[in-house]
Design an enzyme around this catalytic site. Structure first.
Site, PDB file in Angstrom:
ATOM      1  N   HIS A 158     -27.335  -9.313  22.301  1.00 14.50           N
ATOM      2  CA  HIS A 158     -26.581 -10.507  21.852  1.00 14.50           C
ATOM      3  C   HIS A 158     -27.117 -11.030  20.518  1.00 14.50           C
ATOM      4  O   HIS A 158     -26.988 -12.215  20.221  1.00 14.50           O
ATOM      5  CB  HIS A 158     -26.645 -11.646  22.877  1.00 14.50           C
ATOM      6  N   SER A 280     -24.671  -9.911  -9.001  1.00 10.86           N
ATOM      7  CA  SER A 280     -23.534 -10.829  -8.995  1.00 10.86           C
ATOM      8  C   SER A 280     -23.153 -11.129 -10.434  1.00 10.86           C
ATOM      9  O   SER A 280     -24.005 -11.145 -11.319  1.00 10.86           O
ATOM     10  CB  SER A 280     -23.936 -12.118  -8.278  1.00 10.86           C
TER      11      SER A 280
END
Ligand code: ARG
Length: 431
Positions: A158, A280
């Site tokens: 999980h 970026s």
């Protein structure tokens, strides 16, 4: 476009309709062309063996096909929109070079079985490449598993910390997954190892074609015996090729997901090779895991191609021009899969693991399961042992998570990774 093979004086098809019907064939048949040429050569020799073509014509045609194959490979001959499809191009090139003999090549075959065999050989070639790439990816994962066999890292369920794990276990999981994928690709290749050639339009012909001999020359082990069935393999075959490709892509997807997650500052377990990250355009501080993200996205292309094929496959028996629509998803899906899996060994080889960060993320409470099993092995009922440990998690504080790796002796677990077994399986699918 030059006159089609089936041209009838005074019955010209509208130019715009012709362009629509040719669709992407000019571009896509260029990919199938080398296989179409190989199959044409085998067909010609087969006709020679039954006396349907004179030996002299067979020799001329085989030589011309060899030349055409070389010219196609060198770029001297290009499949262009001049032809309705690749099959027409081959016949036109042969007729240009040989005259009469070229016009004899189509005896006993149809473009329907021509496209079937070209697609078959193409799929086998591409599935073979994909299998090789899957094996190399598995081997790269195995190398990293061996180098970092006992490097501690958290095991999650999980996405929550669960039990201590190791890089050996994590990387070994990809090695075995790629072995499974390579096996599925090998099985798929043997499933499609059959020749549809010689069924002509899908009903056989009034000639004793040497279908077995032609299949043998093409390296195929058997025939699709029934001509209508052979015709009906179109689309189903392509779908299975994509389905097997999708499986290996799913392994790539899990790997990429793990890497994107573990490369975040928050986890910091892994650094991706510089060549696999991008900057970026606005944020000077950033390096982004674009390659891993695009590898994660690539299975969606393959899945989309499968869906496109499924939409197409709703036809009755016999050839239908709809089936031309099987080419774009097949070729696109396999290309994306081969390109993607081809990058994986390099990506895995370039990973840097931060052992400190990974160890730091393993807290002693993660030994709770080991402790409960220990108590139960000593005679306490497991459910009681579970409760006892749950109520005293603090007592685990001084235990070393590395102990857990040594203690987990169940077959395949951290103390018994059986990497050699996985390696042997990878080797068995390499050839
Ligand atoms: N481009 C066609 C296809 O991919 C080739 C076969 C054409 N056969 C025909 N009967 N029109 O299906």
């Amino acid at each position: 476009m030059s006159k089609p093979l089936w041209h009838a004086e005074g019955r010209d098809v509208d130019e715009r309709a012709m362009r629509f019907m040719a669709g992407e064939d000019a571009r896509l048949d260029a990919e199938l062309l080398p296989f179409d040429i190989i199959a044409t050569r085998a067909h010609v020799r087969g006709l020679g063996r039954i006396g349907a073509l004179a030996g002299e014509d067979v020799d001329k045609l085989v030589r011309a096909l060899d030349e055409i194959a070389r010219d196609v490979e060198s770029g001297g001959l290009v499949m262009s929109g001049t032809f309705e499809d690749g099959h027409s191009a081959i016949e036109a090139w042969l007729t240009d070079r040989l005259g009469e003999a070229g016009k004899r090549v189509h005896l006993g075959r149809s473009r329907n079985d021509q496209v079937l065999i070209a697609t078959r050989l193409y799929c086998l070639d591409r599935i073979g490449r994909l299998r090789a790439a899957a094996v190399e990816s598995g081997r790269a994962a195995l190398r990293r598993a061996r180098e970092n066999e006992h490097t501690l890292m958290p095991g999650f369920t999980h996405l929550q910390r669960a039990v201590p794990s190791s890089v050996g276990l994590w990387m070994g999981s990809f090695a075995e997954s790629f072995a499974d994928d390579a096996e599925l690709l090998a099985l798929t290749a043997s499933w499609m190892d059959a020749s549809p050639l010689g069924v002509a339009a899908g009903y056989g012909v009034n000639l004793p074609l040497d279908r077995d001999g032609v299949a043998y020359e093409l390296g195929l082990v058997r025939l699709h015996v029934n001509p209508m069935h052979a015709q009906a393999t179109r689309g189903k075959l392509e779908h299975q090729a994509l389905a097997s490709a999708w499986q290996v892509m799913q392994t790539v997807r899990r790997l990429s997901w793990d890497l994107v997650l573990f490369a975040t500052a928050e986890f910091g377990f892994v650094t991706l090779p510089d060549g696999a990250t991008t900057g970026s355009s606005i944020m000077p501080n950033k390096r982004n895991p674009d390659l891993a993200e695009l590898l994660r996205a690539a299975p969606s292309v393959v899945g989309g191609c499968m869906a496109e094929l499924q939409q197409l496959l709703s036809l009755p028996s016999g050839y239908h021009r709809d089936l031309q629509g099987a080419k774009p998803p097949l070729i696109r899906g396999l290309r994306v899969a081969i390109d993607a899996v081809g990058l994986v060994p390099w990506l895995i080889d370039g990973l840097a693991f931060d052992a400190e960060r990974m160890r730091g993320a393993c807290d002693p409470a993660m030994l709770a399961t080991d402790r409960a099993v220990e108590l139960a092995a000593g005679g306490v009922a497991f459910r009681d042992a579970y409760k006892q440990v749950a109520e005293s998690l603090g007592e685990l504080a001084d235990r070393d998570p590395a102990e857990s790796l040594r203690a987990r002796v169940s077959p395949g677990a951290t103390a018994d990774l059986r990497l050699d077994e996985i390696g042997a399986r990878l080797d068995s699918f390499a050839g």
